[in-house]
Design a protein around this motif. Structure first.
Motif, mmCIF file in Angstrom:
data_model
loop_
_atom_site.group_PDB
_atom_site.id
_atom_site.type_symbol
_atom_site.label_atom_id
_atom_site.label_comp_id
_atom_site.label_asym_id
_atom_site.label_seq_id
_atom_site.Cartn_x
_atom_site.Cartn_y
_atom_site.Cartn_z
ATOM 1 N N ARG A 389 0.839 -1.196 0.000
ATOM 2 C CA ARG A 389 0.000 0.000 0.000
ATOM 3 C C ARG A 389 0.872 1.244 0.000
ATOM 4 O O ARG A 389 1.824 1.354 0.771
ATOM 5 C CB ARG A 389 -0.894 0.000 1.239
ATOM 6 N N ASN A 391 0.675 5.191 0.877
ATOM 7 C CA ASN A 391 -0.157 5.887 1.847
ATOM 8 C C ASN A 391 -0.430 7.349 1.523
ATOM 9 O O ASN A 391 -0.891 8.107 2.379
ATOM 10 C CB ASN A 391 0.493 5.787 3.226
ATOM 11 N N ILE A 397 -3.049 0.526 -3.876
ATOM 12 C CA ILE A 397 -2.663 -0.805 -3.413
ATOM 13 C C ILE A 397 -2.314 -1.624 -4.639
ATOM 14 O O ILE A 397 -3.101 -1.692 -5.606
ATOM 15 C CB ILE A 397 -3.776 -1.489 -2.605
ATOM 16 N N THR A 413 -7.018 -0.805 3.902
ATOM 17 C CA THR A 413 -6.739 0.377 3.087
ATOM 18 C C THR A 413 -6.809 1.642 3.938
ATOM 19 O O THR A 413 -7.189 1.612 5.112
ATOM 20 C CB THR A 413 -7.746 0.503 1.930
ATOM 21 N N SER A 452 -7.156 1.985 -6.543
ATOM 22 C CA SER A 452 -7.190 3.320 -5.956
ATOM 23 C C SER A 452 -8.612 3.849 -6.039
ATOM 24 O O SER A 452 -9.484 3.228 -6.661
ATOM 25 C CB SER A 452 -6.210 4.262 -6.660
#
Length: 454
Positions: A389, A391, A397, A413, A452
């Motif tokens: 992931r 951030n 991801i 997530t 996303s």
């Protein structure tokens, strides 16, 4: 590093040379420095998007390569590339056949009749300058390959430091940067530096004369390339051959993005070099861990230490280059990895233009430039699956699947009660994340998905 030129005389294998303390002829040098750049260097920052290595080993000879690359730059810029890395631009020992890694005259860009040709393998000076201007018009930075560990093509001379004759008498037709035995190793300063390459005469960077011509004086290699040709940055070849302070001094003098080829999988050595050189390095630790992961069929190796994990601002990640192309299986997964993770990714010309699916690479470049921001957390890794992931905002991801079947996993997530989708188009799922951010994702066999917010 580069392949040894097949025309290199075996007799050079035992020879080393040294640097001249004679003052350069400033009036002659200035006379040769009258050409103005057709396009001055960009002021935009390099490294925010994706670099293209704009050549491969043994590109077609005949002086056509600069024109070939020039036809590509608009499409590359439209795809999201922000810099092109060119091979060494100056005349080398093997003239029309050389890839440039056996440098002879640093100021002959295809305009002097020496070493068997006027043009370099890649073309004329005019064609080079036209390419640089075209790249700048497309907002692409130009990265020059700088080979300053060794030289080739000098005449034979009596060498007081070896007691033998050595090929260390350099008389370039440009009239710039004459060299003789004192400019190389061994000499009156020391017998060697960090390393020699292939028996070529090994430049001594501790000599003030060499420093002047390489980066200090107004018509040095660094300043001429930047101010007259319009080069924006530097790729330093075989930096294991000399101390990192050389790169640091060069960049302090002229600026520009800089990356060194420190060919070693040891991340401690890579990090140490970047700290001392104050420059980026190609992330060979990442390269070899990807080879273990994708060709060795063990994605847990992607959890190992790499330069981008220690200092992403100093890591240039890559899957292939002109010297090494050892990731055969899962190469697209490797590109999905570097184009979704931290670091500055570099795409290899042949992968993009000849071997892989250009549309898929363009999709990954778009994802990198628009979604891949923020720090990285590894969410899952086993032999066949890897999920990570980013951030940032919006972040992403990435799900790599090296198995023979579709795979699904619940992951955590940073999106809450949000609809997401796979921006590669490989999955048609468009799930909503739960209130706590968890969601089930999937990835196709021997492929990847990248998720996303919409």
């Amino acid at each position: 590093m580069k392949k040894l030129n097949k025309f290199l005389l075996m007799g050079l294998l035992a020879l080393y040379a040294s640097c001249t303390t004679d003052d350069f002829d400033s009036s002659s040098a200035e006379k040769n420095n009258q050409t103005q750049a057709t396009s001055l260097s960009l002021t935009t920052s390099t490294g925010s998007k994706v670099m293209m290595q704009a050549f491969y080993w043994d590109v077609p000879a005949g002086g056509t390569w600069w024109n070939t690359v020039s036809t590509k730059v608009q499409d590359w810029s439209n795809a999201g590339i922000d810099a092109i890395w060119l091979p060494p631009v100056s005349k080398a020992q093997n003239g029309p056949f050389s890839m440039g890694y056996d440098p002879f005259d640093y100021f002959d860009f295809g305009e002097y009749n020496q070493m068997g040709s006027v043009e370099t393998r890649f073309g004329s000076r005019q064609e080079l300058e036209s390419l640089i201007q075209n790249a700048h018009n497309q907002n692409l930075a130009v990265i020059a390959d700088i080979v300053i560990n060794h030289n080739s093509g000098g005449d034979q001379e009596s060498n007081v430091y070896t007691g033998t004759d050595t090929y260390t008498d350099f008389n370039p037709a440009s009239g710039m940067f004459y060299r003789s035995a004192t400019d190389f190793h061994p000499n009156d300063t020391h017998s060697n530096d960090s390393g020699a390459f292939g028996g070529y005469p090994d430049l001594c960077h501790d000599k003030s004369y060499v420093q002047d011509w390489l980066w200090k004086q107004s018509n040095s290699v660094a300043k001429y390339y930047k101010n007259t040709l319009g080069v924006d940055g530097w790729r330093f070849d075989y930096v294991k051959g000399y101390e990192p302070w050389v790169v640091n001094a060069w960049v302090n003098e002229v600026g520009g993005f800089a990356v060194g080829e420190y060919w070693d999988s040891n991340v401690d050595l890579l990090e140490n070099w970047t700290n001392n050189a104050q420059a980026s390095a190609f992330d060979f630790a990442c390269y070899y861990r990807m080879k273990d992961a994708f060709d060795g069929n063990d994605l847990t190796r992607l959890q190992d230490d790499m330069l981008w994990k220690r200092n992403p601002m100093r890591a240039v990640t890559f899957v292939s280059n002109h010297d090494t192309n050892e990731i055969y299986n899962g190469k697209m997964l490797a590109y999905a990895y570097i184009l979704t993770h931290e670091g500055y990714p570099c795409i290899f010309y042949q992968d993009y233009e000849q071997w892989l699916d250009k549309n898929q690479l363009n999709n990954l470049i778009w994802i990198h430039n628009n979604k891949a921001s923020g720090t990285t957390n590894i969410l899952h890794a086993d032999q066949d699956e890897y999920i990570a992931r980013r951030n940032g905002n919006p972040g992403l991801i990435v799900y790599l699947n090296n198995s023979d079947n579709w795979q699904e996993r619940w992951v955590s997530t940073n999106w809450y009660n949000s609809q997401i989708k796979d921006f590669t188009g490989k999955s048609n799922w468009e799930p909503y994340t739960q209130a706590d951010g968890w969601v089930k994702l999937q990835a196709p066999p021997h492929s990847y998905s990248i998720w996303s917010t919409k």
